[in-house]
Design a protein around this motif. Sequence first.
Motif, mmCIF file in Angstrom:
data_model
loop_
_atom_site.group_PDB
_atom_site.id
_atom_site.type_symbol
_atom_site.label_atom_id
_atom_site.label_comp_id
_atom_site.label_asym_id
_atom_site.label_seq_id
_atom_site.Cartn_x
_atom_site.Cartn_y
_atom_site.Cartn_z
ATOM 1 N N THR A 114 35.042 46.360 35.550
ATOM 2 C CA THR A 114 33.815 47.124 35.752
ATOM 3 C C THR A 114 34.196 48.491 36.304
ATOM 4 O O THR A 114 34.899 48.573 37.316
ATOM 5 C CB THR A 114 32.882 46.417 36.757
ATOM 6 N N GLN A 115 33.751 49.532 35.625
ATOM 7 C CA GLN A 115 34.010 50.890 36.086
ATOM 8 C C GLN A 115 32.695 51.549 36.484
ATOM 9 O O GLN A 115 31.681 51.393 35.816
ATOM 10 C CB GLN A 115 34.677 51.719 34.991
ATOM 11 N N VAL A 116 32.730 52.294 37.588
ATOM 12 C CA VAL A 116 31.565 53.050 38.046
ATOM 13 C C VAL A 116 31.880 54.525 37.817
ATOM 14 O O VAL A 116 32.896 55.025 38.298
ATOM 15 C CB VAL A 116 31.287 52.779 39.545
ATOM 16 N N LYS A 117 31.003 55.175 37.067
ATOM 17 C CA LYS A 117 31.232 56.579 36.729
ATOM 18 C C LYS A 117 30.326 57.496 37.538
ATOM 19 O O LYS A 117 29.226 57.123 37.921
ATOM 20 C CB LYS A 117 30.962 56.814 35.250
ATOM 21 N N ALA A 118 30.822 58.705 37.761
ATOM 22 C CA ALA A 118 30.036 59.804 38.307
ATOM 23 C C ALA A 118 30.138 60.909 37.262
ATOM 24 O O ALA A 118 31.145 61.607 37.192
ATOM 25 C CB ALA A 118 30.589 60.253 39.647
ATOM 26 N N GLY A 119 29.138 60.994 36.392
ATOM 27 C CA GLY A 119 29.234 61.904 35.247
ATOM 28 C C GLY A 119 30.244 61.334 34.267
ATOM 29 O O GLY A 119 30.173 60.168 33.894
ATOM 30 N N LYS A 120 31.229 62.135 33.886
ATOM 31 C CA LYS A 120 32.271 61.669 32.961
ATOM 32 C C LYS A 120 33.489 61.125 33.693
ATOM 33 O O LYS A 120 34.385 60.570 33.087
ATOM 34 C CB LYS A 120 32.705 62.809 32.036
ATOM 35 N N LYS A 121 33.510 61.288 35.011
ATOM 36 C CA LYS A 121 34.661 60.879 35.805
ATOM 37 C C LYS A 121 34.495 59.450 36.314
ATOM 38 O O LYS A 121 33.417 59.046 36.725
ATOM 39 C CB LYS A 121 34.808 61.838 36.974
ATOM 40 N N ILE A 122 35.585 58.672 36.303
ATOM 41 C CA ILE A 122 35.589 57.315 36.851
ATOM 42 C C ILE A 122 35.639 57.428 38.377
ATOM 43 O O ILE A 122 36.569 57.995 38.930
ATOM 44 C CB ILE A 122 36.811 56.503 36.346
ATOM 45 N N ARG A 123 34.614 56.912 39.046
ATOM 46 C CA ARG A 123 34.571 56.969 40.506
ATOM 47 C C ARG A 123 35.317 55.791 41.124
ATOM 48 O O ARG A 123 36.017 55.916 42.114
ATOM 49 C CB ARG A 123 33.126 57.013 40.986
ATOM 50 N N SER A 124 35.126 54.614 40.555
ATOM 51 C CA SER A 124 35.809 53.427 41.061
ATOM 52 C C SER A 124 35.852 52.373 39.961
ATOM 53 O O SER A 124 35.165 52.490 38.949
ATOM 54 C CB SER A 124 35.108 52.869 42.302
ATOM 55 N N ALA A 125 36.668 51.365 40.174
ATOM 56 C CA ALA A 125 36.782 50.272 39.212
ATOM 57 C C ALA A 125 37.044 48.982 39.963
ATOM 58 O O ALA A 125 37.642 48.980 41.038
ATOM 59 C CB ALA A 125 37.903 50.546 38.228
ATOM 60 N N GLN A 126 36.571 47.891 39.385
ATOM 61 C CA GLN A 126 36.820 46.574 39.954
ATOM 62 C C GLN A 126 37.343 45.680 38.846
ATOM 63 O O GLN A 126 36.784 45.642 37.747
ATOM 64 C CB GLN A 126 35.555 45.981 40.536
ATOM 65 N N LEU A 127 38.441 44.990 39.121
ATOM 66 C CA LEU A 127 39.018 44.052 38.166
ATOM 67 C C LEU A 127 38.944 42.659 38.746
ATOM 68 O O LEU A 127 39.298 42.450 39.908
ATOM 69 C CB LEU A 127 40.485 44.406 37.883
ATOM 70 N N LYS A 128 38.472 41.728 37.940
ATOM 71 C CA LYS A 128 38.439 40.315 38.309
ATOM 72 C C LYS A 128 39.123 39.558 37.189
ATOM 73 O O LYS A 128 39.074 39.964 36.041
ATOM 74 C CB LYS A 128 36.998 39.821 38.452
ATOM 75 N N GLY A 129 39.735 38.442 37.525
ATOM 76 C CA GLY A 129 40.342 37.659 36.460
ATOM 77 C C GLY A 129 41.277 36.580 36.942
ATOM 78 O O GLY A 129 41.460 36.367 38.137
ATOM 79 N N ILE A 130 41.846 35.930 35.956
ATOM 80 C CA ILE A 130 42.818 34.855 36.166
ATOM 81 C C ILE A 130 44.059 35.224 35.355
ATOM 82 O O ILE A 130 43.959 35.557 34.174
ATOM 83 C CB ILE A 130 42.276 33.513 35.647
ATOM 84 N N LEU A 131 45.215 35.166 35.998
ATOM 85 C CA LEU A 131 46.469 35.527 35.338
ATOM 86 C C LEU A 131 47.514 34.448 35.611
ATOM 87 O O LEU A 131 47.643 33.974 36.735
ATOM 88 C CB LEU A 131 46.983 36.871 35.860
ATOM 89 N N ASN A 132 48.251 34.096 34.581
ATOM 90 C CA ASN A 132 49.337 33.123 34.718
ATOM 91 C C ASN A 132 50.639 33.851 35.025
ATOM 92 O O ASN A 132 51.003 34.808 34.341
ATOM 93 C CB ASN A 132 49.500 32.311 33.431
ATOM 94 N N VAL A 133 51.315 33.381 36.063
ATOM 95 C CA VAL A 133 52.592 33.941 36.484
ATOM 96 C C VAL A 133 53.628 32.831 36.401
ATOM 97 O O VAL A 133 53.343 31.678 36.732
ATOM 98 C CB VAL A 133 52.523 34.480 37.934
ATOM 99 N N TYR A 134 54.818 33.171 35.975
ATOM 100 C CA TYR A 134 55.901 32.198 35.831
ATOM 101 C C TYR A 134 57.005 32.583 36.799
ATOM 102 O O TYR A 134 57.486 33.715 36.792
ATOM 103 C CB TYR A 134 56.385 32.169 34.379
ATOM 104 N N ARG A 135 57.371 31.627 37.650
ATOM 105 C CA ARG A 135 58.373 31.880 38.682
ATOM 106 C C ARG A 135 59.608 31.038 38.399
ATOM 107 O O ARG A 135 59.508 29.854 38.083
ATOM 108 C CB ARG A 135 57.782 31.549 40.052
ATOM 109 N N TYR A 136 60.766 31.667 38.548
ATOM 110 C CA TYR A 136 62.033 30.968 38.293
ATOM 111 C C TYR A 136 63.163 31.681 39.029
ATOM 112 O O TYR A 136 63.005 32.809 39.494
ATOM 113 C CB TYR A 136 62.326 30.919 36.788
#
Length: 143
Positions: free
Chosen positions: A23-45
Motif C-alpha cells: 500500500t502506497q500513500v501519495k502526496a500528489g505524484k510523490k510517494i509519501r509512505s508505503a506499507q508492505l505486508k506479507g509472508i515470505l519463505n526463508v531457507y537457512r543452512y
Amino acid sequence: MGGFHVFSVLKDPIIQEDSLHITQVKAGKKIRSAQLKGILNVYRYRDKDTRQIVAYLPSLEISGYGADEKKANEMLQFSLGEYFEYLGSLQPKKLHAELAQLKWKQNPLKHKDYSIGVENVKGQLEALNAVGNKIERLTLQAK
C-alpha cells in the motif's frame, strides 16, 4: 514500513507461495509512505565452504549470513528493510516492473497483492551449498 520477524519454524515439506501486499500513500505524484505486508519463505543452512549460517530468501534474491543463526537473521532483516524501503519509494509501474523481474505475479483483481509460486524457487534451492544438504525452512511475516 512494517518490520519483519520470524514467527514460526516450519518442518512441513510443503512449500507455500510467498505473498506481498503493498500500500502506497501519495502526496500528489510523490510517494509519501508505503506499507508492505506479507509472508515470505526463508531457507537457512550452513554453507559447506565458509561454514557460515546462511538465511536465504529466494523469492527476492536476498540473503544474510553470519557465524550463528542470530547474526544471519539480523543481516537478512537489515537487507530486507533496505530493499523494502527502496520498493516503497518506487512509482507503481516501476514497482511492478521490479517485482516482475523477480517473477512475482500481480493479482489481476487486487492490484496491491503479489505472489510468487513454488516452481520459481525450487531450482534455486537445489543449487544451495548446504552441509549434508540440510536446509531448514522458516517463515517471515511482515506486519
